[in-house]
Write a protein that holds these residues in place. Structure first.
Motif, short mmCIF file in Angstrom:
data_model
loop_
_atom_site.label_atom_id
_atom_site.label_comp_id
_atom_site.label_asym_id
_atom_site.label_seq_id
_atom_site.Cartn_x
_atom_site.Cartn_y
_atom_site.Cartn_z
N GLU A 1 -24.99 2.09 91.27
CA GLU A 1 -25.22 3.53 91.17
C GLU A 1 -26.39 3.88 90.26
N SER A 2 -27.25 2.91 89.99
CA SER A 2 -28.33 3.16 89.03
C SER A 2 -29.30 4.25 89.50
N LYS A 3 -29.50 4.36 90.82
CA LYS A 3 -30.40 5.41 91.31
C LYS A 3 -29.85 6.79 90.98
N LEU A 4 -28.53 6.97 91.08
CA LEU A 4 -27.93 8.25 90.74
C LEU A 4 -28.07 8.52 89.24
N ALA A 5 -27.95 7.46 88.44
CA ALA A 5 -28.15 7.63 87.00
C ALA A 5 -29.58 8.08 86.70
N TRP A 6 -30.56 7.44 87.36
CA TRP A 6 -31.95 7.86 87.19
C TRP A 6 -32.16 9.28 87.69
N ALA A 7 -31.44 9.66 88.75
CA ALA A 7 -31.55 11.02 89.29
C ALA A 7 -31.12 12.05 88.25
N VAL A 8 -30.05 11.76 87.52
CA VAL A 8 -29.58 12.68 86.48
C VAL A 8 -30.62 12.79 85.37
N ILE A 9 -31.19 11.65 84.97
CA ILE A 9 -32.19 11.66 83.90
C ILE A 9 -33.44 12.43 84.33
N ILE A 10 -33.97 12.09 85.50
CA ILE A 10 -35.20 12.73 85.99
C ILE A 10 -34.97 14.22 86.27
N GLY A 11 -33.80 14.55 86.81
CA GLY A 11 -33.50 15.94 87.12
C GLY A 11 -33.35 16.82 85.90
N THR A 12 -33.21 16.20 84.72
CA THR A 12 -33.05 16.96 83.48
C THR A 12 -34.39 17.28 82.82
N ILE A 13 -35.41 16.49 83.13
CA ILE A 13 -36.70 16.64 82.45
C ILE A 13 -37.31 18.03 82.61
N PHE B 1 -15.32 13.30 84.62
CA PHE B 1 -16.14 12.30 85.33
C PHE B 1 -16.27 11.00 84.52
N ARG B 2 -15.32 10.72 83.65
CA ARG B 2 -15.45 9.58 82.75
C ARG B 2 -15.64 8.26 83.48
N ALA B 3 -14.90 8.04 84.58
CA ALA B 3 -15.04 6.78 85.32
C ALA B 3 -16.42 6.69 85.96
N THR B 4 -16.88 7.79 86.55
CA THR B 4 -18.21 7.82 87.17
C THR B 4 -19.30 7.59 86.14
N ILE B 5 -19.15 8.23 84.99
CA ILE B 5 -20.16 8.10 83.93
C ILE B 5 -20.25 6.67 83.41
N ARG B 6 -19.09 6.04 83.23
CA ARG B 6 -19.09 4.64 82.79
C ARG B 6 -19.85 3.75 83.78
N GLN B 7 -19.61 3.98 85.08
CA GLN B 7 -20.27 3.18 86.11
C GLN B 7 -21.78 3.44 86.13
N LEU B 8 -22.16 4.72 85.98
CA LEU B 8 -23.58 5.06 85.98
C LEU B 8 -24.30 4.41 84.81
N ILE B 9 -23.70 4.46 83.64
CA ILE B 9 -24.32 3.85 82.45
C ILE B 9 -24.43 2.34 82.62
N PHE B 10 -23.36 1.71 83.10
CA PHE B 10 -23.34 0.26 83.29
C PHE B 10 -24.41 -0.18 84.29
N SER C 1 -29.87 -2.14 85.80
CA SER C 1 -31.13 -1.92 86.53
C SER C 1 -32.34 -2.12 85.63
N LEU C 2 -32.21 -1.76 84.36
CA LEU C 2 -33.30 -1.99 83.40
C LEU C 2 -33.50 -3.48 83.17
N GLN C 3 -32.38 -4.19 83.07
CA GLN C 3 -32.46 -5.63 82.83
C GLN C 3 -33.04 -6.38 84.03
N GLN C 4 -32.62 -5.96 85.24
CA GLN C 4 -33.02 -6.67 86.45
C GLN C 4 -34.27 -6.07 87.11
#
Length: 265
Positions: free
Chosen positions: A82-94, A59-68, A73-76
Protein backbone atom coordinates in the motif's frame (compact mmCIF):
# COMPACT_ATOMS: atom_id res chain seq x y z
CA UNK A 1 -16.85 28.84 28.61
CA UNK A 2 -20.24 27.52 29.71
CA UNK A 3 -20.67 23.74 29.65
CA UNK A 4 -23.41 24.04 27.01
CA UNK A 5 -21.07 25.98 24.74
CA UNK A 6 -18.26 23.45 25.27
CA UNK A 7 -20.43 20.45 24.44
CA UNK A 8 -22.21 22.11 21.50
CA UNK A 9 -19.00 23.28 19.81
CA UNK A 10 -17.16 20.00 20.46
CA UNK A 11 -20.00 17.87 19.10
CA UNK A 12 -20.36 20.20 16.12
CA UNK A 13 -16.64 19.96 15.32
CA UNK A 14 -16.67 16.18 15.59
CA UNK A 15 -19.74 15.79 13.37
CA UNK A 16 -18.87 18.33 10.70
CA UNK A 17 -15.13 17.68 10.31
CA UNK A 18 -15.76 14.57 8.23
CA UNK A 19 -19.12 15.34 6.64
CA UNK A 20 -19.06 17.36 3.39
CA UNK A 21 -20.66 20.42 5.03
CA UNK A 22 -17.66 22.43 6.38
CA UNK A 23 -16.68 22.32 10.04
CA UNK A 24 -15.00 25.75 9.92
CA UNK A 25 -18.20 27.38 8.69
CA UNK A 26 -20.27 25.86 11.50
CA UNK A 27 -17.72 26.78 14.18
CA UNK A 28 -17.71 30.38 12.93
CA UNK A 29 -21.48 30.63 12.61
CA UNK A 30 -22.70 28.98 15.81
CA UNK A 31 -21.12 31.54 18.19
CA UNK A 32 -22.43 34.36 15.97
CA UNK A 33 -25.97 32.99 15.97
CA UNK A 34 -25.93 31.99 19.66
CA UNK A 35 -24.34 35.26 20.78
CA UNK A 36 -21.36 33.52 22.38
CA UNK A 37 -17.88 34.97 22.68
CA UNK A 38 -15.26 33.43 20.41
CA UNK A 39 -14.10 30.13 21.88
CA UNK A 40 -10.43 30.98 21.40
CA UNK A 41 -7.43 29.23 19.90
CA UNK A 42 -6.87 26.82 22.80
CA UNK A 43 -10.32 25.31 22.40
CA UNK A 44 -9.87 25.04 18.62
CA UNK A 45 -6.66 23.08 19.22
CA UNK A 46 -8.42 20.79 21.72
CA UNK A 47 -11.29 19.84 19.40
CA UNK A 48 -8.83 19.28 16.56
CA UNK A 49 -6.94 16.87 18.82
CA UNK A 50 -10.24 15.10 19.46
CA UNK A 51 -11.11 14.64 15.78
CA UNK A 52 -7.53 13.64 14.95
CA UNK A 53 -7.65 10.98 17.68
CA UNK A 54 -10.93 9.64 16.32
CA UNK A 55 -9.80 9.24 12.70
CA UNK A 56 -6.47 7.69 13.71
CA UNK A 57 -8.21 5.19 15.97
CA UNK A 58 -10.81 4.30 13.34
CA UNK A 59 -8.21 3.71 10.60
CA UNK A 60 -5.49 2.38 12.93
CA UNK A 61 -5.03 -0.92 11.05
CA UNK A 62 -4.88 0.85 7.68
CA UNK A 63 -2.45 3.44 9.00
CA UNK A 64 -0.13 0.77 10.41
CA UNK A 65 -0.06 -0.96 7.02
CA UNK A 66 0.54 2.29 5.14
CA UNK A 67 3.46 3.24 7.38
CA UNK A 68 4.97 -0.26 7.18
CA UNK A 69 4.71 -0.44 3.38
CA UNK A 70 5.95 3.14 2.97
CA UNK A 71 9.10 2.40 4.97
CA UNK A 72 9.66 -0.79 2.95
CA UNK A 73 9.21 1.17 -0.30
CA UNK A 74 11.94 3.58 0.79
CA UNK A 75 14.25 0.69 1.60
CA UNK A 76 13.54 -1.21 -1.62
CA UNK A 77 13.07 1.88 -3.82
CA UNK A 78 9.94 0.48 -5.42
CA UNK A 79 6.20 0.25 -4.77
CA UNK A 80 5.44 -2.17 -1.95
CA UNK A 81 1.89 -3.16 -0.95
CA UNK A 82 0.00 0.00 0.00
CA UNK A 83 3.00 2.32 -0.28
CA UNK A 84 1.51 4.18 -3.26
CA UNK A 85 -1.52 5.12 -1.15
CA UNK A 86 0.82 6.28 1.61
CA UNK A 87 2.67 8.49 -0.90
CA UNK A 88 -0.72 9.73 -2.15
CA UNK A 89 -1.60 10.97 1.34
CA UNK A 90 1.77 12.71 1.68
CA UNK A 91 1.70 14.32 -1.77
CA UNK A 92 -1.97 15.26 -1.46
CA UNK A 93 -1.18 17.22 1.71
CA UNK A 94 1.55 19.42 0.23
CA UNK A 95 -0.71 21.94 -1.63
CA UNK A 96 -2.93 22.69 1.36
CA UNK A 97 0.10 22.90 3.64
CA UNK A 98 1.76 25.51 1.41
CA UNK A 99 -1.49 27.42 0.89
CA UNK A 100 -2.16 27.49 4.62
CA UNK A 101 1.36 28.74 5.33
CA UNK A 102 1.16 31.65 2.90
CA UNK A 103 -2.56 32.54 2.87
CA UNK A 104 -3.66 31.99 6.47
CA UNK A 105 -3.56 35.67 7.47
CA UNK A 106 -5.38 36.77 4.31
CA UNK A 107 -8.14 34.22 4.90
CA UNK A 108 -8.50 35.23 8.55
CA UNK A 109 -8.85 38.90 7.61
CA UNK A 110 -11.06 38.77 4.52
CA UNK A 111 -12.83 35.42 4.08
CA UNK A 112 -14.40 34.57 7.44
CA UNK A 113 -17.63 36.51 6.86
CA UNK A 114 -21.11 34.91 6.84
CA UNK A 115 -21.72 36.02 3.24
CA UNK A 116 -18.53 34.32 2.01
CA UNK A 117 -19.58 31.18 3.88
CA UNK A 118 -23.06 31.37 2.35
CA UNK A 119 -21.65 31.65 -1.18
CA UNK A 120 -19.13 28.83 -0.82
CA UNK A 121 -21.66 26.61 0.95
CA UNK A 122 -24.04 26.87 -2.01
CA UNK A 123 -21.43 26.80 -4.79
CA UNK A 124 -19.46 23.81 -3.56
CA UNK A 125 -22.66 22.06 -2.51
CA UNK A 126 -23.92 22.20 -6.09
CA UNK A 127 -20.52 20.99 -7.32
CA UNK A 128 -20.68 18.03 -4.93
CA UNK A 129 -24.15 17.13 -6.21
CA UNK A 130 -22.99 17.32 -9.82
CA UNK A 131 -19.97 15.10 -9.09
CA UNK A 132 -22.13 12.53 -7.31
CA UNK A 133 -24.60 12.51 -10.21
CA UNK A 134 -22.08 12.43 -13.09
CA UNK A 135 -19.22 10.46 -11.54
CA UNK A 136 -18.67 6.94 -12.90
CA UNK A 137 -17.98 5.54 -9.40
CA UNK A 138 -16.08 2.49 -10.67
CA UNK A 139 -12.60 2.85 -9.09
CA UNK A 140 -11.08 2.30 -5.66
CA UNK A 141 -8.53 4.58 -4.02
CA UNK A 142 -5.71 2.09 -4.76
CA UNK A 143 -6.40 2.57 -8.49
CA UNK A 144 -5.67 6.29 -8.51
CA UNK A 145 -2.91 7.55 -10.77
CA UNK A 146 -0.50 10.32 -9.87
CA UNK A 147 -2.57 12.82 -11.88
CA UNK A 148 -5.64 11.93 -9.78
CA UNK A 149 -3.64 12.37 -6.58
CA UNK A 150 -2.36 15.80 -7.62
CA UNK A 151 -5.87 16.97 -8.60
CA UNK A 152 -7.37 15.89 -5.28
CA UNK A 153 -4.43 17.42 -3.42
CA UNK A 154 -4.79 20.79 -5.14
CA UNK A 155 -8.56 20.75 -4.62
CA UNK A 156 -7.97 20.31 -0.90
CA UNK A 157 -6.23 23.70 -0.77
CA UNK A 158 -9.59 25.34 -1.63
CA UNK A 159 -10.90 24.11 1.72
CA UNK A 160 -9.00 26.93 3.43
CA UNK A 161 -11.86 29.17 2.27
CA UNK A 162 -14.52 28.92 5.01
CA UNK A 163 -17.67 27.13 3.85
CA UNK A 164 -15.90 25.01 1.23
CA UNK A 165 -15.47 21.87 3.38
CA UNK A 166 -12.20 19.95 3.23
CA UNK A 167 -13.94 16.59 3.12
CA UNK A 168 -16.53 17.93 0.69
CA UNK A 169 -14.08 19.27 -1.88
CA UNK A 170 -11.80 16.21 -1.77
CA UNK A 171 -14.77 13.87 -2.15
CA UNK A 172 -16.07 16.03 -5.00
CA UNK A 173 -12.74 15.80 -6.85
CA UNK A 174 -12.49 12.06 -6.18
CA UNK A 175 -16.02 11.44 -7.47
CA UNK A 176 -15.30 13.47 -10.60
CA UNK A 177 -12.27 11.25 -11.18
CA UNK A 178 -14.40 8.11 -11.04
CA UNK A 179 -13.87 6.84 -7.48
CA UNK A 180 -16.74 5.13 -5.69
CA UNK A 181 -18.41 7.09 -2.93
CA UNK A 182 -16.85 4.93 -0.22
CA UNK A 183 -13.38 5.09 -1.80
CA UNK A 184 -13.67 8.88 -2.11
CA UNK A 185 -14.67 9.14 1.55
CA UNK A 186 -11.92 6.80 2.79
CA UNK A 187 -9.21 8.68 0.90
CA UNK A 188 -10.61 12.00 2.13
CA UNK A 189 -10.48 10.74 5.73
CA UNK A 190 -6.90 9.51 5.35
CA UNK A 191 -5.95 12.89 3.86
CA UNK A 192 -7.49 14.58 6.90
CA UNK A 193 -4.91 13.10 9.28
CA UNK A 194 -1.85 15.20 8.26
CA UNK A 195 -4.09 18.21 7.52
CA UNK A 196 -5.70 18.22 10.97
CA UNK A 197 -2.27 17.65 12.52
CA UNK A 198 -0.81 20.63 10.61
CA UNK A 199 -3.81 22.86 11.39
CA UNK A 200 -3.63 21.96 15.06
CA UNK A 201 0.11 22.61 15.06
CA UNK A 202 -0.36 26.04 13.47
CA UNK A 203 -3.01 26.96 16.04
CA UNK A 204 -0.76 25.69 18.84
CA UNK A 205 2.02 28.03 17.67
CA UNK A 206 -0.43 30.93 17.67
CA UNK A 207 -1.62 29.92 21.14
CA UNK A 208 1.92 29.87 22.53
CA UNK A 209 2.60 33.31 21.08
CA UNK A 210 -0.68 34.65 22.49
CA UNK A 211 0.23 33.47 26.02
CA UNK A 212 -3.43 33.07 27.03
CA UNK A 213 -4.80 31.64 30.28
CA UNK A 214 -5.79 27.97 29.96
CA UNK A 215 -9.15 26.47 30.97
CA UNK A 216 -8.10 22.81 31.21
CA UNK A 217 -11.61 21.55 31.92
CA UNK A 218 -12.97 23.14 28.74
CA UNK A 219 -10.06 21.81 26.68
CA UNK A 220 -10.33 18.26 28.03
CA UNK A 221 -14.11 18.13 27.67
CA UNK A 222 -13.90 19.59 24.17
CA UNK A 223 -11.34 17.01 23.06
CA UNK A 224 -13.34 14.09 24.51
CA UNK A 225 -16.72 15.11 23.09
CA UNK A 226 -15.27 15.94 19.66
CA UNK A 227 -13.46 12.59 19.55
CA UNK A 228 -16.60 10.62 20.41
CA UNK A 229 -18.83 12.45 17.95
CA UNK A 230 -16.17 12.25 15.19
CA UNK A 231 -15.74 8.49 15.60
CA UNK A 232 -19.51 7.89 15.47
CA UNK A 233 -19.76 10.18 12.44
CA UNK A 234 -17.04 8.32 10.49
CA UNK A 235 -18.59 4.94 11.31
CA UNK A 236 -22.13 5.90 10.28
CA UNK A 237 -21.07 7.92 7.25
CA UNK A 238 -19.09 5.06 5.70
CA UNK A 239 -21.80 2.56 6.59
CA UNK A 240 -24.65 4.56 5.03
CA UNK A 241 -22.90 6.46 2.22
CA UNK A 242 -23.52 4.04 -0.66
CA UNK A 243 -27.18 3.87 0.34
CA UNK A 244 -27.95 7.56 0.80
CA UNK A 245 -25.38 9.18 -1.52
CA UNK A 246 -24.29 12.81 -1.28
CA UNK A 247 -27.60 14.50 -1.99
CA UNK A 248 -28.77 14.84 1.65
CA UNK A 249 -25.64 16.90 2.27
CA UNK A 250 -26.12 18.88 -0.94
CA UNK A 251 -29.66 19.80 0.10
CA UNK A 252 -28.48 20.72 3.60
CA UNK A 253 -25.81 22.99 2.13
CA UNK A 254 -28.30 24.74 -0.15
CA UNK A 255 -30.73 25.30 2.74
CA UNK A 256 -27.95 26.55 5.04
CA UNK A 257 -26.52 28.84 2.37
CA UNK A 258 -29.95 30.28 1.59
CA UNK A 259 -30.63 30.84 5.30
CA UNK A 260 -27.33 32.68 5.71
CA UNK A 261 -28.02 34.89 2.69
CA UNK A 262 -31.43 35.75 4.15
CA UNK A 263 -29.97 36.38 7.62
CA UNK A 264 -26.91 38.44 6.75
CA UNK A 265 -27.58 40.11 3.39
Amino acid sequence: MEIVQIIALALLQGLTEFLPISSSAHLILLPIIAGWEDQGLAFDVAVHVGTLTAVIFYFRATIRQLIFDWIRSLQQRQTVGESKLAWAVIIGTIPVGLAGLFLDDFIELFLRSPLVIAATTILFGLLLGWADWKGKRNRQEEQMGWKDIFIIGFSQALALIPGTSRSGITMTAALMLGLTREAAARFSFLLSIPVIFLAGGLETVKLIKADQATDWFALTAGAVFSAISAYICIFLFLKLLERIGMWPFVIYRLVLGGFLLFLFS
